[in-house]
Design a protein around this motif. Sequence first.
Motif, short mmCIF file in Angstrom:
data_model
loop_
_atom_site.label_atom_id
_atom_site.label_comp_id
_atom_site.label_asym_id
_atom_site.label_seq_id
_atom_site.Cartn_x
_atom_site.Cartn_y
_atom_site.Cartn_z
N ASP A 1 -5.23 -8.47 -25.68
CA ASP A 1 -4.48 -7.22 -25.76
C ASP A 1 -3.00 -7.54 -25.69
O ASP A 1 -2.58 -8.46 -25.01
CB ASP A 1 -4.90 -6.24 -24.65
CG ASP A 1 -4.63 -6.76 -23.26
OD1 ASP A 1 -3.46 -6.75 -22.82
OD2 ASP A 1 -5.60 -7.17 -22.59
N VAL A 2 -2.24 -6.78 -26.46
CA VAL A 2 -0.79 -6.98 -26.50
C VAL A 2 -0.12 -5.62 -26.56
O VAL A 2 -0.58 -4.70 -27.23
CB VAL A 2 -0.37 -7.87 -27.70
CG1 VAL A 2 -0.77 -7.26 -29.02
CG2 VAL A 2 1.13 -8.15 -27.68
N PHE A 3 0.97 -5.53 -25.83
CA PHE A 3 1.82 -4.34 -25.83
C PHE A 3 3.14 -4.75 -26.45
O PHE A 3 3.76 -5.73 -26.01
CB PHE A 3 2.02 -3.86 -24.38
CG PHE A 3 2.96 -2.69 -24.26
CD1 PHE A 3 2.54 -1.41 -24.57
CD2 PHE A 3 4.26 -2.88 -23.82
CE1 PHE A 3 3.40 -0.32 -24.45
CE2 PHE A 3 5.13 -1.81 -23.69
CZ PHE A 3 4.70 -0.53 -24.01
N ILE A 4 3.57 -4.03 -27.49
CA ILE A 4 4.82 -4.35 -28.19
C ILE A 4 5.76 -3.17 -28.00
O ILE A 4 5.38 -2.02 -28.22
CB ILE A 4 4.58 -4.58 -29.70
CG1 ILE A 4 3.46 -5.60 -29.93
CG2 ILE A 4 5.88 -5.02 -30.38
CD1 ILE A 4 3.01 -5.71 -31.37
N ALA A 5 7.00 -3.46 -27.57
CA ALA A 5 7.96 -2.38 -27.33
C ALA A 5 9.35 -2.76 -27.82
O ALA A 5 9.78 -3.90 -27.70
CB ALA A 5 8.01 -2.05 -25.84
N GLY A 6 10.04 -1.76 -28.35
CA GLY A 6 11.41 -1.93 -28.82
C GLY A 6 11.97 -0.57 -29.17
O GLY A 6 11.53 0.44 -28.63
N PHE A 7 12.93 -0.55 -30.08
CA PHE A 7 13.45 0.73 -30.53
C PHE A 7 13.06 0.95 -31.98
O PHE A 7 12.75 -0.01 -32.71
CB PHE A 7 14.96 0.87 -30.32
CG PHE A 7 15.81 -0.21 -30.95
CD1 PHE A 7 16.09 -0.21 -32.31
CD2 PHE A 7 16.38 -1.20 -30.16
CE1 PHE A 7 16.88 -1.18 -32.88
CE2 PHE A 7 17.18 -2.19 -30.73
CZ PHE A 7 17.42 -2.18 -32.09
N GLY A 8 13.03 2.20 -32.38
CA GLY A 8 12.68 2.55 -33.75
C GLY A 8 13.57 1.83 -34.74
O GLY A 8 14.78 1.75 -34.55
N GLY A 9 12.98 1.27 -35.77
CA GLY A 9 13.73 0.50 -36.76
C GLY A 9 13.53 -0.99 -36.61
O GLY A 9 13.87 -1.75 -37.52
N GLN A 10 12.95 -1.44 -35.48
CA GLN A 10 12.70 -2.87 -35.28
C GLN A 10 11.36 -3.32 -35.85
O GLN A 10 11.05 -4.50 -35.82
CB GLN A 10 12.76 -3.23 -33.79
CG GLN A 10 14.16 -3.25 -33.22
CD GLN A 10 14.16 -3.73 -31.78
OE1 GLN A 10 13.56 -3.12 -30.91
NE2 GLN A 10 14.84 -4.84 -31.54
#
Length: 184
Positions: A4-13
Motif C-alpha cells: 500500500d502506498v499513499f501519495i500526496a502533493g499539490f494539484g498539478g504535480q
Amino acid sequence: MRHDVFIAGFGGQGVLLAGNLLGYAAIGEGKNVSFFPSYGVEKRGGAAMCTVVIADGEVGSPVVGNPSVSIILNQASFDKFASRVKAGGICIVNTSLVEVGDFARSDIELIRIPMNEIAIQLGDARMVNMVAVGAYAGKTGAVSLHSLEEALRETLPERNHKFIPANVKAIEAGAQNCGNSLRN
C-alpha cells in the motif's frame, strides 16, 4: 503479497496520474488493485492525494490510515502526513520542495530524492511524478519498471504517447535514486 502506498502533493504535480499508473501496472501483472483519489475543489495548487493498494489476493478497503509507504511531494503534505507512516515503513520525500528539518522517527526509512531537480535535468519539470513512481517501484518491487512502461500506454491519452520515452527515463531515474536513504 500486499503493498500500500499513499501519495500526496499539490494539484498539478501528477499525484493522481502516478496512482493510476501504479494501478494499471499492477493490473498488467495480474494483481488486484484499489485506487482511492482525493483532491481539493481548487485542483491546481490545492491538496491532491491518493492511496493505492496492490495485492495478490482480495483488497478489502482502499482506505489506509497508516500506510506502509508514503510518497510526499510538497511541504504541506510532509507536515501533515509523514508521521502517519507505519512503523517499519518507508517515506519517500521530494527534497526539492520539502525541508525535512528535525523530523525524527527512527522506526521508518526516510528516502530523500530531489525529484524536481531530476525532472528538470531530464528536460521536463512536470515529470516529478514519474521520478516518484520509479523510486517507489525501485525500492519496493511492488510493480516492475517494464509494467510501468506498458501502463503508460493505458494512463496517458494517445496524443501524449510521444512523451512515453521521456517518462520511462524519469521512472528509471527515480528507481536509480531510491537508494539515497537514511534511517532517521
